[in-house]
Design a protein around this motif. Structure first.
Motif, PDB file in Angstrom:
ATOM      1  N   PHE A 348       0.826  -1.208   0.000  1.00 38.49           N
ATOM      2  CA  PHE A 348       0.000   0.000   0.000  1.00 38.49           C
ATOM      3  C   PHE A 348       0.859   1.255   0.000  1.00 38.49           C
ATOM      4  O   PHE A 348       1.919   1.307   0.626  1.00 38.49           O
ATOM      5  CB  PHE A 348      -0.922   0.010   1.218  1.00 38.49           C
ATOM      6  N   GLU A 349       0.355   2.277  -0.693  1.00 42.40           N
ATOM      7  CA  GLU A 349       1.033   3.572  -0.711  1.00 42.40           C
ATOM      8  C   GLU A 349       0.723   4.381   0.543  1.00 42.40           C
ATOM      9  O   GLU A 349       1.522   5.228   0.954  1.00 42.40           O
ATOM     10  CB  GLU A 349       0.605   4.359  -1.948  1.00 42.40           C
ATOM     11  N   ASP A 350      -0.437   4.126   1.135  1.00 44.30           N
ATOM     12  CA  ASP A 350      -0.837   4.824   2.360  1.00 44.30           C
ATOM     13  C   ASP A 350      -1.951   4.008   3.006  1.00 44.30           C
ATOM     14  O   ASP A 350      -2.497   3.071   2.397  1.00 44.30           O
ATOM     15  CB  ASP A 350      -1.310   6.247   2.051  1.00 44.30           C
ATOM     16  N   ALA A 351      -2.316   4.348   4.220  1.00 44.09           N
ATOM     17  CA  ALA A 351      -3.370   3.617   4.934  1.00 44.09           C
ATOM     18  C   ALA A 351      -3.929   4.488   6.042  1.00 44.09           C
ATOM     19  O   ALA A 351      -3.263   5.398   6.542  1.00 44.09           O
ATOM     20  CB  ALA A 351      -2.811   2.314   5.513  1.00 44.09           C
ATOM     21  N   LYS A 352      -5.177   4.210   6.427  1.00 47.31           N
ATOM     22  CA  LYS A 352      -5.824   4.866   7.566  1.00 47.31           C
ATOM     23  C   LYS A 352      -6.099   3.804   8.632  1.00 47.31           C
ATOM     24  O   LYS A 352      -6.430   2.664   8.311  1.00 47.31           O
ATOM     25  CB  LYS A 352      -7.147   5.531   7.140  1.00 47.31           C
ATOM     26  N   LEU A 353      -5.961   4.185   9.897  1.00 39.47           N
ATOM     27  CA  LEU A 353      -6.187   3.225  10.974  1.00 39.47           C
ATOM     28  C   LEU A 353      -7.624   2.714  10.967  1.00 39.47           C
ATOM     29  O   LEU A 353      -8.550   3.407  10.525  1.00 39.47           O
ATOM     30  CB  LEU A 353      -5.901   3.878  12.331  1.00 39.47           C
ATOM     31  N   PHE A 354      -7.815   1.500  11.479  1.00 38.78           N
ATOM     32  CA  PHE A 354      -9.166   0.969  11.639  1.00 38.78           C
ATOM     33  C   PHE A 354      -9.938   1.827  12.634  1.00 38.78           C
ATOM     34  O   PHE A 354      -9.450   2.129  13.717  1.00 38.78           O
ATOM     35  CB  PHE A 354      -9.112  -0.480  12.130  1.00 38.78           C
ATOM     36  N   ALA A 355     -11.146   2.230  12.249  1.00 40.29           N
ATOM     37  CA  ALA A 355     -12.024   2.996  13.131  1.00 40.29           C
ATOM     38  C   ALA A 355     -12.955   2.083  13.921  1.00 40.29           C
ATOM     39  O   ALA A 355     -13.644   2.529  14.838  1.00 40.29           O
ATOM     40  CB  ALA A 355     -12.852   3.987  12.316  1.00 40.29           C
ATOM     41  N   SER A 356     -12.982   0.807  13.554  1.00 38.25           N
ATOM     42  CA  SER A 356     -13.794  -0.215  14.200  1.00 38.25           C
ATOM     43  C   SER A 356     -13.263  -1.546  13.669  1.00 38.25           C
ATOM     44  O   SER A 356     -12.198  -1.591  13.065  1.00 38.25           O
ATOM     45  CB  SER A 356     -15.277  -0.046  13.832  1.00 38.25           C
ATOM     46  N   ARG A 357     -14.010  -2.602  13.854  1.00 35.49           N
ATOM     47  CA  ARG A 357     -13.602  -3.877  13.271  1.00 35.49           C
ATOM     48  C   ARG A 357     -14.065  -4.019  11.824  1.00 35.49           C
ATOM     49  O   ARG A 357     -13.837  -5.041  11.187  1.00 35.49           O
ATOM     50  CB  ARG A 357     -14.112  -5.045  14.124  1.00 35.49           C
ATOM     51  N   GLN A 358     -14.727  -3.009  11.312  1.00 34.51           N
ATOM     52  CA  GLN A 358     -15.113  -2.968   9.906  1.00 34.51           C
ATOM     53  C   GLN A 358     -13.916  -2.506   9.062  1.00 34.51           C
ATOM     54  O   GLN A 358     -12.900  -2.087   9.609  1.00 34.51           O
ATOM     55  CB  GLN A 358     -16.326  -2.063   9.728  1.00 34.51           C
ATOM     56  N   PRO A 359     -14.026  -2.578   7.719  1.00 39.11           N
ATOM     57  CA  PRO A 359     -12.850  -2.345   6.861  1.00 39.11           C
ATOM     58  C   PRO A 359     -12.183  -0.980   7.040  1.00 39.11           C
ATOM     59  O   PRO A 359     -12.819   0.020   7.393  1.00 39.11           O
ATOM     60  CB  PRO A 359     -13.429  -2.499   5.449  1.00 39.11           C
ATOM     61  N   ALA A 360     -10.872  -0.968   6.780  1.00 38.84           N
ATOM     62  CA  ALA A 360     -10.059   0.249   6.840  1.00 38.84           C
ATOM     63  C   ALA A 360      -9.673   0.675   5.421  1.00 38.84           C
ATOM     64  O   ALA A 360      -9.601  -0.140   4.496  1.00 38.84           O
ATOM     65  CB  ALA A 360      -8.803   0.005   7.672  1.00 38.84           C
ATOM     66  N   ALA A 361      -9.400   1.975   5.281  1.00 36.67           N
ATOM     67  CA  ALA A 361      -9.041   2.538   3.979  1.00 36.67           C
ATOM     68  C   ALA A 361      -7.549   2.368   3.700  1.00 36.67           C
ATOM     69  O   ALA A 361      -6.714   2.606   4.580  1.00 36.67           O
ATOM     70  CB  ALA A 361      -9.418   4.016   3.926  1.00 36.67           C
ATOM     71  N   VAL A 362      -7.227   1.956   2.468  1.00 33.06           N
ATOM     72  CA  VAL A 362      -5.833   1.817   2.028  1.00 33.06           C
ATOM     73  C   VAL A 362      -5.705   2.383   0.614  1.00 33.06           C
ATOM     74  O   VAL A 362      -6.672   2.392  -0.152  1.00 33.06           O
ATOM     75  CB  VAL A 362      -5.367   0.340   2.048  1.00 33.06           C
TER      76      VAL A 362
END
Length: 446
Positions: A348-362
């Protein structure tokens, strides 16, 4: 003698079987007669518009022929004439139990729920209908389209209200718990609000962190860092002037003293001041930087991963792995890791932390998509920017405007905002529109 006894037993059993068969035949004949009588009575009452008695007779008939879908639907129609909403949807549910793959009773119940304003019940039945009907070999496309449209309509309901915060530094659920909080600022002063947007620490400090274990909150005032309690009383302060204080777990809070980072306990005893950066402990782990490399440490200050990363993704409060996984950078790319350092997904070029147990942005190939907590791609990269899912919603950007998608990638809030942060468990998300701070409030049906 034995042969005679065996023959006698067989004769007796045969006779009993014959009697049972005769009784069963008589029972069936009696039931058929009752069924015919109930149906005739029901039609008679229906012709006279005595609908209550007609329903009663049809219900009696349905108890005999429990798989009679047509009779079940007749009862639905009669409850409609009686203008009995509860009876109507209950009758629809009975018809669904008889023919689960028939879209007609689903659609009738859904429409009636929506007319009644029972949107949560409508949403539940919509999702059930979408699952059941979507699995059929011959799918009822027209009904599925209507179901999909109604689902998006419900999920896209939201309100926007002004927020007193000028800046909002991200919601965090300590330990992944049910109650969250966020730091915010007004006129250059910092405070804390909970996930229902109620102020918990009044914005009167030059710096504030989240409240940790023991109800201690790190603040800065008059150029000094110290900890306060819930009554805003100064409780503990480091012996040497600190230039940063973090969030307490059960034992430690990170601190920076004399340009070196380490940890203090609740008596302000200093330990392991050996890091270039020290993050907050959460669920027994913290992210730290030493000799130019990042690693994960436990409460014994040993590292299960080693110091092998160029960067570990953190939130504004120094947390990195609320939900048991973290993003770290090696060789110019980010990967998702578990707490032993095992790579779950990468490139991945970048990522966002998980905000819950649902999917995270990458981010991959210049676009943002989403991965699950186990590293599987769930929505392919397609957005200019994105943040992570909670309560079934994720903020996404198209060009310079932010909206929201659901877990299937449907755009349920059209891009019209300058920024949207991840949603709280109660369905709130901080956003900006026309230069002003707001909260979006979505209705959560599932």
């Amino acid at each position: 003698m034995k042969n005679i006894m065996s023959l006698l037993i067989l004769v007796i059993m045969g006779f009993m079987l014959y009697i049972s068969w005769m009784n069963l035949g008589a029972y069936r004949k009696e039931n058929q007669l009752k069924y015919s009588t109930y149906m005739e009575q029901a039609k008679m009452y229906e012709s006279k518009e005595i609908y209550v008695d007609a329903v009663d007779q049809y219900e009696r008939a349905l108890k005999i022929k429990t798989d009679d879908f047509d009779t079940a639907m007749k009862i639905v129609g009669l409850y409609d004439k009686l203008e009995d909403d509860d009876g109507y949807v209950d009758a629809c549910k009975k018809a669904i139990r008889i023919q689960k793959n028939n879209p007609d009773p689903y659609m009738r119940a859904i429409r009636r729920y929506l007319e009644m304003g029972e949107k949560k019940k409508a949403y539940k039945m919509l999702t059930e209908a979408e699952t059941v009907l979507g699995a059929l070999e011959e799918k009822p496309e027209a009904d599925l389209k209507e179901i999909s449209e109604k689902l998006m309509e419900l999920r896209g309901e939201y309100t926007v209200r002004l927020c007193e915060a000028e800046e909002y530094y991200g919601l965090h659920y300590l330990g992944g718990g049910s109650t969250g909080a966020a730091v915010f600022s007004v006129d250059g002063k910092f405070g804390v609000m909970n996930d229902s947007n109620q102020v918990k620490v009044v914005p009167e400090y030059d710096f504030v962190n989240l409240t940790g274990e023991g109800d201690l909150t790190a603040v800065k005032q008059n150029n000094k860092y110290f900890f306060i309690d819930n009554g805003y009383n100064r409780r503990v302060i480091t012996d040497d002037p600190a230039s940063y204080l973090g969030v307490f777990d059960k034992r430690y809070a990170p601190a920076e003293i004399n340009k070196v980072c380490g940890y203090v306990d609740k008596k302000m005893n200093q330990t392991h001041f050996e890091y270039e950066y020290a993050g907050s402990f959460e669920n027994g782990y913290a992210a730290v930087k030493k000799d130019g490399k990042w690693g994960v440490i436990n409460l014994s200050f040993s590292s299960p991963t080693g110091f092998v990363y160029d960067e570990i993704k953190l939130d504004n409060y120094g947390f990195f792995a609320t939900y048991g996984v973290f993003f770290a950078k090696k060789d110019g790319r980010y990967s998702l890791y578990n707490m032993t350092g095992e790579e779950l997904a990468g490139g991945f070029e970048d990522a966002k932390l998980f905000a819950s147990r649902q999917p995270a942005a990458v981010k991959k190939d210049g676009k943002w998509g989403f991965i699950s907590i186990t590293g599987e791609e769930v929505i392919a990269p397609a957005y200019a920017d994105a943040d992570s899912f909670n309560v079934g919603y994720a903020p996404v950007a198209k060009k310079d405007s932010w909206g929201c998608i659901d877990l299937k990638g449907n755009m349920v809030i059209e891009p019209a905002f300058e920024v949207i942060q991840p949603f709280s468990n109660d369905g709130y998300a901080y956003c900006k529109q026309d230069g002003f701070s707001h909260f979006i409030k979505v209705t959560i049906y599932d």
